[in-house]
Design an enzyme around this catalytic site. Sequence first.
Site: not given
Length: 180
Positions: A42, A99, A102, A104, A107, A130, A158, A164
């Site tokens: 991504g 990318d 969301d 989290g 990450l 987000k 995607d 993409r």
Amino acid sequence: MRERIKELISEESIERRIRELAAQISCDYKGRPLHLICILKGGAVFLCELAKRIQNEGLTMDFMSVSSYGSGTESSGIVRIVKDLDEPLMGREVLIVEDIIDTGSTLNHLRKLLLERGPRSLEICTLLDKPSRRLQDVPVRYSCFKIPDRFVVGYGLDYDQRYRNLPYIGVVEFQDSENS
Ligand code: IMP
Ligand code: MG
């Protein structure tokens, strides 16, 4: 069911914002060689567009691919490394290029994992955020756009591995094939 992509953020807006972010990053890392880490797949398009606009002598990049265990669309936060980095992080100024953040979970876990490798600094740069979906706190240093809780594609993101290559960010809208 067929899907239609409705533009949410235009190519021009994305490029303008990336230029701004690249200028900020160039300034923040002045005199310090920056090591960019791209989270595949991504983050690939964003990394290319961002990296070529950053002015930083000695900039390097590396790539990694992770998958998070979990059912359906909710990630569990347990990250499995599918392709690891080629180079060590010890003593380097590291910037993760992602990318979208969301929940989290991905990450949050990845950050802890990479911190164990002893980078001098470790920051996060994301194309999209987000915030309303966040379950795990992640310190995001650079973010291009905050978006509402919609499923988006394009610019590296995607839906079932497609879209993409779209040069803009779009929302996926599903429609009955009979009515379209
Ligand atoms: P998190 O662990 O919930 O933050 O998961 C983030 C990952 O989920 C991203 O790196 C994307 O691969 C994926 N993802 C989350 N939201 C979207 C979306 O709207 N479109 C495409 N992929 C998404
Ligand atoms: Mg991702």
